[in-house]
Design a protein around this motif. Structure first.
Motif, PDB file in Angstrom:
ATOM      1  N   PHE A 136       0.791  -1.326  -0.061  1.00 45.55           N
ATOM      2  CA  PHE A 136      -0.160   0.128  -0.016  1.00 45.55           C
ATOM      3  C   PHE A 136       0.888   1.275   0.093  1.00 45.55           C
ATOM      4  CE2 PHE A 136      -2.714  -3.079   2.131  1.00 45.55           C
ATOM      5  CZ  PHE A 136      -3.582  -3.386   1.421  1.00 45.55           C
ATOM      6  N   GLY A 137       2.234   1.379   0.010  1.00 43.49           N
ATOM      7  CA  GLY A 137       3.131   2.223   0.058  1.00 43.49           C
ATOM      8  C   GLY A 137       3.791   2.725   1.489  1.00 43.49           C
ATOM      9  N   ARG A 138       4.769   3.399   1.345  1.00 40.63           N
ATOM     10  CA  ARG A 138       5.704   3.648   2.420  1.00 40.63           C
ATOM     11  C   ARG A 138       5.294   4.953   3.302  1.00 40.63           C
ATOM     12  NH1 ARG A 138       7.650  -0.634  -0.267  1.00 40.63           N
ATOM     13  NH2 ARG A 138       9.215  -0.461  -1.755  1.00 40.63           N
ATOM     14  N   ARG A 139       4.433   5.998   2.545  1.00 38.48           N
ATOM     15  CA  ARG A 139       3.839   6.918   3.403  1.00 38.48           C
ATOM     16  C   ARG A 139       3.117   6.657   4.601  1.00 38.48           C
ATOM     17  NH1 ARG A 139       1.436  11.739   0.235  1.00 38.48           N
ATOM     18  NH2 ARG A 139       0.154  10.007  -0.449  1.00 38.48           N
ATOM     19  N   LEU A 140       2.169   5.651   4.369  1.00 37.67           N
ATOM     20  CA  LEU A 140       1.255   5.326   5.361  1.00 37.67           C
ATOM     21  C   LEU A 140       2.186   4.639   6.639  1.00 37.67           C
ATOM     22  CD1 LEU A 140      -1.636   4.322   6.350  1.00 37.67           C
ATOM     23  CD2 LEU A 140      -1.383   2.415   5.012  1.00 37.67           C
ATOM     24  N   VAL A 141       2.858   3.887   6.307  1.00 35.48           N
ATOM     25  CA  VAL A 141       3.704   3.222   7.548  1.00 35.48           C
ATOM     26  C   VAL A 141       4.434   4.396   8.259  1.00 35.48           C
ATOM     27  CG1 VAL A 141       5.394   1.588   8.162  1.00 35.48           C
ATOM     28  CG2 VAL A 141       3.761   0.925   6.447  1.00 35.48           C
ATOM     29  N   LEU A 142       5.215   5.181   7.466  1.00 32.58           N
ATOM     30  CA  LEU A 142       5.785   6.179   7.996  1.00 32.58           C
ATOM     31  C   LEU A 142       5.012   7.403   9.040  1.00 32.58           C
ATOM     32  CD1 LEU A 142       8.237   7.363   5.076  1.00 32.58           C
ATOM     33  CD2 LEU A 142       9.090   6.482   7.369  1.00 32.58           C
ATOM     34  N   GLY A 143       3.963   7.459   8.492  1.00 35.69           N
ATOM     35  CA  GLY A 143       3.090   8.153   9.397  1.00 35.69           C
ATOM     36  C   GLY A 143       2.443   7.483  10.600  1.00 35.69           C
ATOM     37  N   LEU A 144       2.293   6.299  10.398  1.00 33.92           N
ATOM     38  CA  LEU A 144       1.867   5.622  11.817  1.00 33.92           C
ATOM     39  C   LEU A 144       3.036   5.567  12.626  1.00 33.92           C
ATOM     40  CD1 LEU A 144      -0.024   2.555  10.106  1.00 33.92           C
ATOM     41  CD2 LEU A 144      -0.971   4.473  11.362  1.00 33.92           C
ATOM     42  N   CYS A 145       4.117   5.553  12.287  1.00 37.97           N
ATOM     43  CA  CYS A 145       5.473   5.621  13.098  1.00 37.97           C
ATOM     44  C   CYS A 145       5.608   6.948  13.629  1.00 37.97           C
ATOM     45  CB  CYS A 145       6.624   5.362  12.297  1.00 37.97           C
ATOM     46  SG  CYS A 145       6.765   3.650  11.698  1.00 37.97           S
ATOM     47  N   ALA A 146       5.312   7.895  13.004  1.00 39.27           N
ATOM     48  CA  ALA A 146       5.524   9.402  13.846  1.00 39.27           C
ATOM     49  C   ALA A 146       4.403   9.372  14.904  1.00 39.27           C
ATOM     50  CB  ALA A 146       5.351  10.179  12.649  1.00 39.27           C
ATOM     51  N   ALA A 147       3.026   9.053  14.565  1.00 38.38           N
ATOM     52  CA  ALA A 147       2.048   9.068  15.352  1.00 38.38           C
ATOM     53  C   ALA A 147       2.315   8.338  16.701  1.00 38.38           C
ATOM     54  CB  ALA A 147       0.684   8.682  14.723  1.00 38.38           C
TER      55      ALA A 147
END
Length: 925
Positions: free
Chosen positions: A559-570
């Motif tokens: 589904f893409g890298r951005r989704l996982v990076l956003g969850l990590c930051a949150a």
């Protein structure tokens, strides 16, 4: 006859006035002629009353108002030659010479030692108090006294600090810890009296525990009367001595039972005693004369008590007015001794700034500021006579010579010119001693010549020990005295006129808004518990990534890298907010609840997953021949941030200990915004996947049998599909990915390195505790350790390795071979760094070792570049998340292991303190 006198009143006047005047004039003329044969006279002090009684009255008045230094300054104002402050006066028919000239003082104390002594008048004035002791006798009797007590002040006895430790601990309990006002001078006089009586008699008077000790009050009263007697000279016989005799009886009644006890012991028993007081050692020499023992004990008690107490009092008076000096002095003490360990004799002698502080105190406030000698026969003084002040002064027998070390040691003409490196002579500045040494005989705080103070090392050791022990516990000295309170009280020795009112502040650290005494944070149990807390925090932080990393890798590849990076930051924002809450509410919530912060990291899988995603983006978007260079730069960004963070964090922590946490939360929030607008890298390559094998990956030719998506189960190695758990296709696909990654050529080697590197590096987490406990660095100072490591990491990943990689690529070196050599070199550098950490006996070696360890950080991006060159881009996210799992397993093993090794090392002495770093060196090997 009487009728003749009644008839001639002029004759009566002549007999009553004229004859004494004629007789006095003849005596003066004869004295002047005798003086002229020896040398010149010194300038005379003007007097307006018979027998110079106005000078005597002025002396007593100045002494009563504690302005003795002003009186001597007035005396020397009659000297026309300021380079030789020497004057004379005749008091009650007796000639006195007053001098502050180093040449004259040297003559009296050393070069013409046989011409001057204490003299019979001094002995008569002091015999009731000090008897025939070392301070009141001359010649053979003085020499015998000195030889008798000299062995009691040899180095091995002075270096025995147990007595000081016992009484200084009681002293510390009497000092308020939160800046409460205290007359520290009064405490010092009670402390030194207790220590002196313990050392001399084997039993303390306990004046610290009981301030109203009769002995202490009697001792002070006797000294006060003796001071008056020494100033009034021939008029001393008119001084009332009722309280003097009462006080002297109290002193004798206190000392004599100890003498009786020791005289009942035979000499053999005295010599066999393992613990000997001064009194026992004196009696063990064979001396059985009660009076001899009593006189020497009281004399040494006078010198041992008041001199050190006065010097300590003036030291803290000056320190309370100079917080900069306090800060530097305490830093030296903590660096050399630590915040709680008892200093040794070698510690005290090897702290130069401490020695400079004591020297500066004794320069401005010598313990015996004014002293006197008597000419034992006709002689001279070398300078100060005549109109030019350069001629020798003729000295007749029984002339008294008063000299003033305190005046001489403050003379501007004896010092270098005032400059930024050398402040005014009246300014308290220990730094002046770093580049300046006094000229001979211009600095004599312990006198000089054959009669130099025999107990000076005892006094300096006691003074240094007390200062060190106080500043191990206290970090600040506040001034509560006013300038009008200052003054010098000079009786037998010098002391502050109105005491020294100060406030001392105990060293603190901050915990959740609460002040905690720093010394309590440095003890081994607290450090061991903190090590366990940190180790388990590593473990709990690792669990989210361990359990979810491959799952998030699969999501990123679909589904893409951005989704996982956003969850990590949150997830990281939530974790930091929880830690901040626990620390602010530490009085209501147990500190171990910080472990719950790890629960938030299940959202996104923690920073470990985020780090893998960042490298995945680079691997997606950069050609493999240049990929490692960009990975160096990506790895260098956090190191550059860390390079800037320590000084910023140090400043923020001084404002508020939790402010850096707030900044970190804001940084993650900013990262969340950046992730929201960044382009997706998942579809950067062709929609047709390349072969995961290295040979196929180089062809850039799509495999016709593969479709965009997972390969079929039949492509798995034989026997594997039969053992796949569960009926779920997603589960089968997940296992198939793992098996494919493991079996790719070269990857087992890479995975081994991915495992052992974090296992080795985890010990660096304990470097901060190591520095705090062993080098006694405060919280804000330990951030410089991260600065040193980040400096090496930044240098390697941002500058050296990218430039080297670019250069060698242009020279035709294959990217894989370059990466492999960088990995080998980095492991060797890491090994050297950990060896240095294990052997670091100084904080600067520790900083250098961390810098070296930082240089080895090029291994990880080189290893990542090498690994991504072995597989297809469709496996990048799962590759990096599987590496994350390996690193977590290493940390799960290494966290508790290194924490336990650190605790063991701290408990087993200096040679074992860095044992966790030794294990890391083995792992790196």
């Amino acid at each position: 006859m009487l009728e003749t006198l009644y008839a001639n009143p002029l004759l009566v006047i002549f007999l009553l006035i004229g004859v004494p005047v004629i007789y006095f004039s003849i005596c003066v003329a004869l004295e002047s002629r005798a003086i002229a044969r020896l040398g010149a006279r010194a300038p005379g002090v003007q007097s307006f009353l018979p027998f110079s009684t106005d000078i005597v009255i002025r002396s007593v008045a100045h002494s009563h108002s504690h302005k003795d230094l002003e009186f001597w300054s007035w005396l020397f104002s009659f000297s026309p030659q300021k380079h030789s402050p020497t004057v004379e006066a005749t008091l009650a028919g007796q000639r006195f010479i007053f001098t502050a000239d180093p040449e004259n003082i040297r003559a009296v104390l050393a070069t013409q030692f046989g011409d001057y002594g204490k003299g019979l008048p001094f002995h008569e004035d002091w015999k009731d108090f000090l008897g025939d002791s070392i301070f009141t006798t001359d010649g053979e009797q003085w020499h015998a006294s000195r030889q008798l007590i000299r062995p009691q002040f040899v180095k091995n006895r002075v270096a025995d600090l147990e007595i000081f430790e016992k009484h200084v601990q009681l002293l510390l309990t009497k000092i308020p810890s939160q800046g409460g006002e205290i007359d520290i001078s009064a405490l010092f006089y009670r402390f030194t009296l207790d220590a002196a009586t313990d050392y001399l008699l084997g039993e303390s008077v306990q004046s610290l525990a009981n301030p109203q000790v009769q002995f202490a009050e009697a001792f002070e009263e006797v000294q006060r009367v003796q001071s008056v007697l020494s100033r009034t000279g021939p008029f001393g016989k008119f001084i009332p001595r009722g309280r003097f005799w009462e006080s002297l009886k109290i002193i004798n009644d206190f000392v004599e039972p100890f003498i009786d006890s020791v005289l009942r012991m035979n000499i053999a028993d005295l010599k066999e005693r393992t613990v000997q007081s001064f009194l026992h050692a004196l009696a063990a020499t064979g001396t059985r004369d009660r009076k001899v023992i009593r006189d020497q004990v009281v004399a040494v008690l006078l010198a041992g008590r008041d001199t050190t107490a006065g010097a300590l009092s003036f030291t803290f008076q000056e320190l309370s007015n100079n917080p900069r000096i306090v800060s530097r002095l305490r830093r030296e003490i903590i660096d050399h001794v630590g915040p709680h360990e008892a200093p040794t004799y070698d510690h005290l002698k090897n702290m130069p700034y401490l020695q400079h502080c004591m020297n500066e105190t004794l320069r401005l406030y010598p313990s015996v500021p004014f002293n006197v000698r008597l000419a034992l026969h006709d002689t001279t003084l070398p300078t100060g006579g005549g109109a030019d002040g350069l001629q020798p002064i003729g000295i007749l027998k029984d002339t008294r010579i008063g000299y003033a070390p305190i005046y001489m040691q403050r003379r501007e003409d004896l010092f270098p010119p005032e400059s930024p490196d050398f402040p005014h002579v009246l300014t308290y500045c220990p730094e002046r001693w770093e580049k300046w040494t006094p000229k001979p005989w211009t600095y004599i705080p312990f006198n000089g010549g054959p009669r130099i103070c025999i107990g000076q090392q005892f006094a300096l050791t006691e003074m240094a020990y007390t200062i060190v022990r106080i500043f191990q516990r206290f970090e600040r000295v506040d001034r509560y005295w006013e300038a009008k309170d200052l003054g010098l009280k000079s009786e037998v020795v010098i002391s502050p006129r109105n005491g020294v009112k100060v406030g001392l502040w105990e060293a603190k650290v901050i915990a959740g808004g609460q002040l905690v005494e720093e010394r309590y944070c440095k003890i081994a149990p607290i450090q061991n518990e903190l090590a366990a807390l940190v180790g388990l925090k590593f473990t709990f932080d690792a669990l989210p990534a361990l359990l979810t990393a491959l799952y998030y890798g699969s999501i990123a590849d679909r589904f893409g890298r951005r989704l996982v990076l956003g969850l990590c930051a949150a997830g990281n924002i939530g974790s930091l907010l929880w830690i901040l809450l626990i620390c602010y509410a530490d009085t209501k919530l147990p500190i171990k609840l910080v472990w719950v912060s790890s629960v938030f990291l299940f959202v996104g899988g923690s920073q470990r997953v985020a780090k893998g995603m960042n490298f995945t983006v680079v691997a997606d978007t950069v050609d493999k021949s240049h990929r490692t260079r960009y990975m160096y730069l990506l790895a260098g960004i956090p190191h550059l941030t860390t390079l800037v963070a320590p000084p910023v964090s140090g400043v923020l922590m001084r404002i508020n200990i939790w402010l850096p946490f707030t900044v970190a939360i804001c940084a993650f929030a900013l990262g969340l915004l950046i992730i929201a607008v960044m382009p997706e890298s998942l579809n950067h390559h062709s929609q047709h996947p390349q072969s995961p094998l290295l040979g196929a990956a180089d062809t850039n030719t799509p495999d016709e049998s593969e479709e965009d998506g997972p390969v079929s189960q039949d492509q798995l190695p034989r026997g594997i599909h039969d053992r796949l758990p569960g009926p779920s296709p997603e589960t089968r696909e997940w296992w198939r990915d793992i098996v494919n990654l493991i079996q790719m050529p070269g990857l087992p080697f890479c995975y081994t390195l991915f495992f052992f590197k974090p296992l080795a590096m985890i010990s660096k987490a304990y470097v901060y505790q190591y520095a705090s406990y062993n080098f006694h660095w405060g919280l804000s100072k330990t951030t410089w350790l991260r600065f040193a490591q980040a400096g090496g990491s930044s240098l390697a990943t941002v500058a050296v390795l990218p430039l080297l990689s670019s250069f060698l690529n242009r020279r035709g070196l294959r990217a894989q071979m370059l990466d492999l050599n960088v990995i080998r070199l980095s492991l060797l550098v890491a090994l050297c760094g950990f060896i240095l950490l294990q052997t670091s006996y100084h904080s600067w070696i520790l900083l250098f070792a961390l810098f070296i360890c930082g240089l080895s950080e090029g291994e990880e991006p080189a290893l990542q570049g090498l690994t991504t060159s072995l597989i297809d881009h469709s496996y990048h996210a799962r590759l990096f998340t599987s590496v994350t799992v390996l690193e977590i397993v290493a940390k799960l093993i290494g966290g508790p292991l290194m924490g336990r090794l650190f605790s063991i090392g701290q408990s087993h002495g200096q040679g074992s303190k860095g044992v966790c770093f030794s294990v890391s060196a083995v792992s790196a090997t």
